[in-house]
Scaffold this motif. Structure first.
Motif, PDB file in Angstrom:
ATOM      1  N   LYS A 223      34.839 -10.749 -43.509  1.00 22.15           N
ATOM      2  CA  LYS A 223      33.950 -11.897 -43.403  1.00 22.15           C
ATOM      3  C   LYS A 223      32.574 -11.482 -42.877  1.00 22.15           C
ATOM      4  O   LYS A 223      32.434 -10.448 -42.225  1.00 22.15           O
ATOM      5  CB  LYS A 223      34.543 -12.944 -42.462  1.00 22.15           C
ATOM      6  CG  LYS A 223      35.721 -13.703 -43.029  1.00 22.15           C
ATOM      7  CD  LYS A 223      36.016 -14.861 -42.096  1.00 22.15           C
ATOM      8  CE  LYS A 223      37.180 -15.712 -42.561  1.00 22.15           C
ATOM      9  NZ  LYS A 223      37.388 -16.838 -41.639  1.00 22.15           N
ATOM     10  N   ALA A 224      31.605 -12.348 -43.145  1.00 17.98           N
ATOM     11  CA  ALA A 224      30.241 -12.079 -42.710  1.00 17.98           C
ATOM     12  C   ALA A 224      29.973 -12.762 -41.379  1.00 17.98           C
ATOM     13  O   ALA A 224      30.516 -13.833 -41.098  1.00 17.98           O
ATOM     14  CB  ALA A 224      29.253 -12.601 -43.754  1.00 17.98           C
ATOM     15  N   LEU A 225      29.147 -12.123 -40.569  1.00 14.58           N
ATOM     16  CA  LEU A 225      28.683 -12.765 -39.347  1.00 14.58           C
ATOM     17  C   LEU A 225      27.165 -12.678 -39.319  1.00 14.58           C
ATOM     18  O   LEU A 225      26.588 -11.596 -39.436  1.00 14.58           O
ATOM     19  CB  LEU A 225      29.250 -12.073 -38.105  1.00 14.58           C
ATOM     20  CG  LEU A 225      28.879 -12.755 -36.781  1.00 14.58           C
ATOM     21  CD1 LEU A 225      29.618 -14.075 -36.625  1.00 14.58           C
ATOM     22  CD2 LEU A 225      29.165 -11.848 -35.595  1.00 14.58           C
ATOM     23  N   GLN A 226      26.528 -13.847 -39.190  1.00 13.99           N
ATOM     24  CA  GLN A 226      25.077 -13.846 -39.035  1.00 13.99           C
ATOM     25  C   GLN A 226      24.764 -13.354 -37.638  1.00 13.99           C
ATOM     26  O   GLN A 226      25.108 -13.987 -36.650  1.00 13.99           O
ATOM     27  CB  GLN A 226      24.512 -15.253 -39.253  1.00 13.99           C
ATOM     28  CG  GLN A 226      23.000 -15.287 -39.133  1.00 13.99           C
ATOM     29  CD  GLN A 226      22.398 -16.632 -39.551  1.00 13.99           C
ATOM     30  OE1 GLN A 226      22.856 -17.258 -40.497  1.00 13.99           O
ATOM     31  NE2 GLN A 226      21.387 -17.057 -38.829  1.00 13.99           N
ATOM     32  N   MET A 227      24.122 -12.206 -37.557  1.00 14.28           N
ATOM     33  CA  MET A 227      23.904 -11.556 -36.262  1.00 14.28           C
ATOM     34  C   MET A 227      22.549 -11.921 -35.653  1.00 14.28           C
ATOM     35  O   MET A 227      22.323 -11.694 -34.469  1.00 14.28           O
ATOM     36  CB  MET A 227      23.969 -10.039 -36.434  1.00 14.28           C
ATOM     37  CG  MET A 227      25.215  -9.540 -37.137  1.00 14.28           C
ATOM     38  SD  MET A 227      26.546  -9.116 -36.040  1.00 14.28           S
ATOM     39  CE  MET A 227      25.783  -7.869 -35.026  1.00 14.28           C
ATOM     40  N   GLY A 228      21.664 -12.436 -36.492  1.00 18.54           N
ATOM     41  CA  GLY A 228      20.354 -12.793 -35.957  1.00 18.54           C
ATOM     42  C   GLY A 228      19.491 -13.419 -37.039  1.00 18.54           C
ATOM     43  O   GLY A 228      19.801 -13.311 -38.232  1.00 18.54           O
ATOM     44  N   THR A 229      18.441 -14.093 -36.614  1.00 15.75           N
ATOM     45  CA  THR A 229      17.534 -14.715 -37.577  1.00 15.75           C
ATOM     46  C   THR A 229      16.097 -14.591 -37.101  1.00 15.75           C
ATOM     47  O   THR A 229      15.820 -14.474 -35.906  1.00 15.75           O
ATOM     48  CB  THR A 229      17.815 -16.221 -37.749  1.00 15.75           C
ATOM     49  OG1 THR A 229      17.923 -16.813 -36.465  1.00 15.75           O
ATOM     50  CG2 THR A 229      19.066 -16.470 -38.536  1.00 15.75           C
ATOM     51  N   SER A 230      15.198 -14.649 -38.066  1.00 13.66           N
ATOM     52  CA  SER A 230      13.770 -14.637 -37.773  1.00 13.66           C
ATOM     53  C   SER A 230      13.128 -15.590 -38.770  1.00 13.66           C
ATOM     54  O   SER A 230      13.255 -15.399 -39.980  1.00 13.66           O
ATOM     55  CB  SER A 230      13.222 -13.205 -37.935  1.00 13.66           C
ATOM     56  OG  SER A 230      11.883 -13.137 -37.497  1.00 13.66           O
ATOM     57  N   HIS A 231      12.502 -16.645 -38.239  1.00 14.84           N
ATOM     58  CA  HIS A 231      12.005 -17.710 -39.107  1.00 14.84           C
ATOM     59  C   HIS A 231      10.489 -17.758 -39.192  1.00 14.84           C
ATOM     60  O   HIS A 231       9.803 -17.535 -38.214  1.00 14.84           O
ATOM     61  CB  HIS A 231      12.452 -19.084 -38.596  1.00 14.84           C
ATOM     62  CG  HIS A 231      13.901 -19.164 -38.249  1.00 14.84           C
ATOM     63  ND1 HIS A 231      14.889 -19.149 -39.200  1.00 14.84           N
ATOM     64  CD2 HIS A 231      14.531 -19.249 -37.056  1.00 14.84           C
ATOM     65  CE1 HIS A 231      16.067 -19.229 -38.603  1.00 14.84           C
ATOM     66  NE2 HIS A 231      15.879 -19.287 -37.302  1.00 14.84           N
ATOM     67  N   GLU A 232      10.026 -18.090 -40.398  1.00 18.30           N
ATOM     68  CA  GLU A 232       8.633 -18.492 -40.584  1.00 18.30           C
ATOM     69  C   GLU A 232       8.622 -20.005 -40.492  1.00 18.30           C
ATOM     70  O   GLU A 232       9.248 -20.680 -41.325  1.00 18.30           O
ATOM     71  CB  GLU A 232       8.186 -18.139 -42.004  1.00 18.30           C
ATOM     72  CG  GLU A 232       7.449 -16.871 -42.181  1.00 18.30           C
ATOM     73  CD  GLU A 232       6.903 -16.840 -43.605  1.00 18.30           C
ATOM     74  OE1 GLU A 232       5.791 -17.366 -43.824  1.00 18.30           O
ATOM     75  OE2 GLU A 232       7.601 -16.303 -44.480  1.00 18.30           O
ATOM     76  N   LEU A 233       7.931 -20.536 -39.499  1.00 15.56           N
ATOM     77  CA  LEU A 233       7.948 -21.987 -39.305  1.00 15.56           C
ATOM     78  C   LEU A 233       6.824 -22.692 -40.059  1.00 15.56           C
ATOM     79  O   LEU A 233       6.784 -23.923 -40.094  1.00 15.56           O
ATOM     80  CB  LEU A 233       7.851 -22.319 -37.815  1.00 15.56           C
ATOM     81  CG  LEU A 233       9.026 -21.824 -36.959  1.00 15.56           C
ATOM     82  CD1 LEU A 233       8.812 -22.229 -35.513  1.00 15.56           C
ATOM     83  CD2 LEU A 233      10.352 -22.367 -37.467  1.00 15.56           C
ATOM     84  N   GLY A 234       5.911 -21.931 -40.612  1.00 16.38           N
ATOM     85  CA  GLY A 234       4.803 -22.563 -41.302  1.00 16.38           C
ATOM     86  C   GLY A 234       3.918 -23.295 -40.307  1.00 16.38           C
ATOM     87  O   GLY A 234       3.660 -22.787 -39.216  1.00 16.38           O
ATOM     88  N   GLN A 235       3.470 -24.505 -40.669  1.00 18.29           N
ATOM     89  CA  GLN A 235       2.552 -25.243 -39.796  1.00 18.29           C
ATOM     90  C   GLN A 235       3.083 -26.609 -39.363  1.00 18.29           C
ATOM     91  O   GLN A 235       2.353 -27.395 -38.760  1.00 18.29           O
ATOM     92  CB  GLN A 235       1.210 -25.437 -40.503  1.00 18.29           C
ATOM     93  CG  GLN A 235       0.485 -24.117 -40.735  1.00 18.29           C
ATOM     94  CD  GLN A 235      -0.891 -24.334 -41.310  1.00 18.29           C
ATOM     95  OE1 GLN A 235      -1.028 -24.872 -42.397  1.00 18.29           O
ATOM     96  NE2 GLN A 235      -1.913 -23.918 -40.568  1.00 18.29           N
ATOM     97  N   SER A 236       4.371 -26.865 -39.625  1.00 19.93           N
ATOM     98  CA  SER A 236       4.860 -28.207 -39.315  1.00 19.93           C
ATOM     99  C   SER A 236       4.885 -28.492 -37.813  1.00 19.93           C
ATOM    100  O   SER A 236       4.507 -29.583 -37.377  1.00 19.93           O
ATOM    101  CB  SER A 236       6.249 -28.421 -39.925  1.00 19.93           C
ATOM    102  OG  SER A 236       7.153 -27.470 -39.433  1.00 19.93           O
ATOM    103  N   PHE A 237       5.292 -27.532 -37.022  1.00 18.74           N
ATOM    104  CA  PHE A 237       5.265 -27.756 -35.577  1.00 18.74           C
ATOM    105  C   PHE A 237       3.821 -27.810 -35.069  1.00 18.74           C
ATOM    106  O   PHE A 237       3.500 -28.575 -34.164  1.00 18.74           O
ATOM    107  CB  PHE A 237       6.052 -26.668 -34.838  1.00 18.74           C
ATOM    108  CG  PHE A 237       7.540 -26.796 -35.004  1.00 18.74           C
ATOM    109  CD1 PHE A 237       8.274 -27.653 -34.190  1.00 18.74           C
ATOM    110  CD2 PHE A 237       8.208 -26.070 -35.974  1.00 18.74           C
ATOM    111  CE1 PHE A 237       9.649 -27.796 -34.355  1.00 18.74           C
ATOM    112  CE2 PHE A 237       9.583 -26.203 -36.146  1.00 18.74           C
ATOM    113  CZ  PHE A 237      10.308 -27.061 -35.328  1.00 18.74           C
ATOM    114  N   ALA A 238       2.985 -26.975 -35.665  1.00 18.51           N
ATOM    115  CA  ALA A 238       1.575 -26.990 -35.274  1.00 18.51           C
ATOM    116  C   ALA A 238       0.978 -28.370 -35.514  1.00 18.51           C
ATOM    117  O   ALA A 238       0.198 -28.876 -34.699  1.00 18.51           O
ATOM    118  CB  ALA A 238       0.806 -25.928 -36.064  1.00 18.51           C
TER     119      ALA A 238
END
Length: 470
Positions: A223-238
RNA sequence: CGGGCUGUGGCGCAGUUUGGUCAGCGCACCUGCUUUGGGAGCAGGGGGUCGCCGGUUCAAAUCCGGCCAGCCCGACCA
């Protein structure tokens, strides 16, 4: 090796094996509240080593540590619509404080994009304030449906990075830099877990992100395990938190953002990526205890010799410990350290002492080897290097033999029963992805045919790596 | 929240069909002695209102009803 019966064999019942390891290696217990966990000293030592290695890399990437509050005003979460939709089902909400109903409920952070960006808004005024690179180590709470110690708990420990940049490309590049230089490097060179890197499909994307990059490891059950993530959030939070600045030309501009994290889930990944029927296998570069010096029998000078050798190992930079619990039989003590996955066991008994030598035993090798006491630190050091490399090679070979190149959805299903399937994304698409999802098979990531990270998830000719996941 | 399984000392279980002589076993734990080169042996010992609440009965771990919790398989996710 340990007698049968210490652990449930992996091939017999993998989840049971995992539970057995948590108990026998003294890693963690269930907490009293559903889904919570008590991390025991040895389990926490593993996490502390992970923290130290990751923290060092984060700092090298230019981010600074800070700390934001555990409690977040409920209204903050509501500002970003995708974000609130993604997280509201799993929020823990506090409605009372000091014996009174609160005017506005506060949520226990499930992640800190909202509260951190509320402050980024204050801190970013000029293009000279960019990039703003912040990391925090914290606990977060998500009311999960199916908790499992280390893999998915109601409360877990993690680091979350949050950054603001002047351009989309710069944000994207930084998210990729974290993915490669911090996460992939740590996972492969320290955890000895080869990871697949790529983009999440739209269906699997982080709530509020425009792109999610990820690292996926394969466990011993395929099975797979997601070990980490890195997101591009764009400008929505901004936009929602009004993070704007004056650019060099004097124009108002909105920042481009990223967020990225790894968690105590990695402890579960470590267990399931390398563990065998004899217990945990901890790669030397991570191991809190790299070598344990065991006094075999309570004979003249044995215990003293063990302490002297442990001191010599420590002087060579090896994390060493002495086991001189002479009231406990040798077999029991050897088994204990095997269960804990300590890479090298150094045994000293009267017979060794007569010959001025020690016996070295690798956690993953069959043969014992002899080293003179004076040469032992050097021998242990090189043995640790060999073990580190072999653990990685074994994990890579395992993944290789459990990955199939396929061309149809039926073949994906078949391959996913035992491992990963690689299929051209063009042949699968969101429709095929939905079909797979009915049988709990998901697209773990989209990557280039050669395994490298694309510029985006929209690049042509990408390959979808599919599998079952935790 | 849907499907399946299970709740009996710290852990793993037997006992429930056929209510009573049922509070039992293995491991762990404590004491003593002998041991210690791969989970030691012997002797003695401590610990459980049988998940919870209610009902049936002279009598409930066992039968009935309700509730709760855990595990596995899904939807969700670091």
């Amino acid at each position: 090796m340990a007698k049968r019966g210490v652990l449930t064999p992996q091939h017999e019942d993998f989840p049971r094996w995992y539970q057995d390891i948590l108990n026998k290696a003294e890693l963690a217990d269930n907490g009293p509240v559903r889904g919570t966990m008590v991390i025991r000293p040895y389990g926490y030592a593993l996490w502390e080593r992970m923290q130290a290695e990751v923290d060092q890399r984060i700092k090298a990437a230019g981010a600074d540590n800070a700390y934001f509050p555990l409690f977040i005003p409920e209204s903050y979460l509501n500002r970003e619509s995708d974000h609130v939709e993604g997280f509201s089902p799993e929020l823990a909400v506090v409605t009372q404080g000091g014996g009174r109903e609160l005017a506005e409920p506060v949520v226990v952070r499930p992640t800190s994009e909202t509260i951190i960006n509320a402050y980024f808004s204050k801190w970013v005024q000029s293009h000279r304030d960019l990039p703003l690179l912040i990391n925090q180590w914290a606990n977060v709470v998500r009311w999960e449906m199916r908790p499992r110690i280390f893999l998915r708990t109601t409360e877990f420990l993690w680091q979350e990075g949050h950054t603001a940049h002047a351009t989309r490309q710069e944000a994207r590049d930084y998210a990729a830099q974290i993915l490669h230089d911090v996460y992939q490097d740590f996972m492969e060179s320290v955890l000895a877990i080869p990871v697949l890197i790529g983009y999440k499909t739209e269906a699997e994307r982080f709530p509020g992100a425009i792109n999610s990059m990820c690292l996926e490891g394969m466990m011993r059950d395929g099975k797979a395990l997601q070990m980490g993530t890195s997101h591009e959030l764009g400008q929505s939070f901004a936009a929602m938190f009004d993070i704007t600045y004056l650019d060099p030309e004097g124009n108002q501009a909105q920042v481009w953002q990223t967020s990225w994290g790894v968690s105590s889930r990695m402890v579960g990944g470590l267990i399931m990526a390398h563990g065998d029927d004899h217990g945990l296998v901890v790669p030397p570069r991570l191991a809190p205890v790299q070598a344990v010096v065991i006094a075999v029998r309570d004979a003249d000078g044995v215990v003293d010799a063990c302490h002297r050798l442990a001191d010599a190992l420590a002087a060579d930079g090896i994390r060493a410990r002495v086991d001189d619990r002479m009231g406990t039989g040798f077999g029991r003590r050897a088994t204990d350290w095997e269960l804990k996955g300590v890479p090298v066991r150094v045994e000293i008994g009267p017979r060794d002492l007569e010959q001025d030598q020690a016996t070295l035993v690798s956690r993953i090798g069959e043969d014992k080897q002899i080293a003179s006491l004076s040469e032992a630190p050097k021998s242990v050091g090189s043995l640790l290097d060999v073990i580190q490399q072999r653990i990685f090679n074994d994990a890579a070979a395992w993944r290789e033999t459990h990955t199939a190149e396929v061309a149809t959805i039926a073949e994906v299903m078949e391959a996913a029963a035992t491992g990963f399937a690689r299929i051209p994304w063009g042949k699968l698409g969101p429709e095929g992805e939905a079909v797979l999802a009915e049988d709990a098979v998901t697209v773990r990531c989209l990557q280039r045919a050669d395994g490298s990270l694309p510029e985006s998830g929209d690049e042509l000719d990408l390959v979808a790596v599919c599998g079952r996941s935790y």
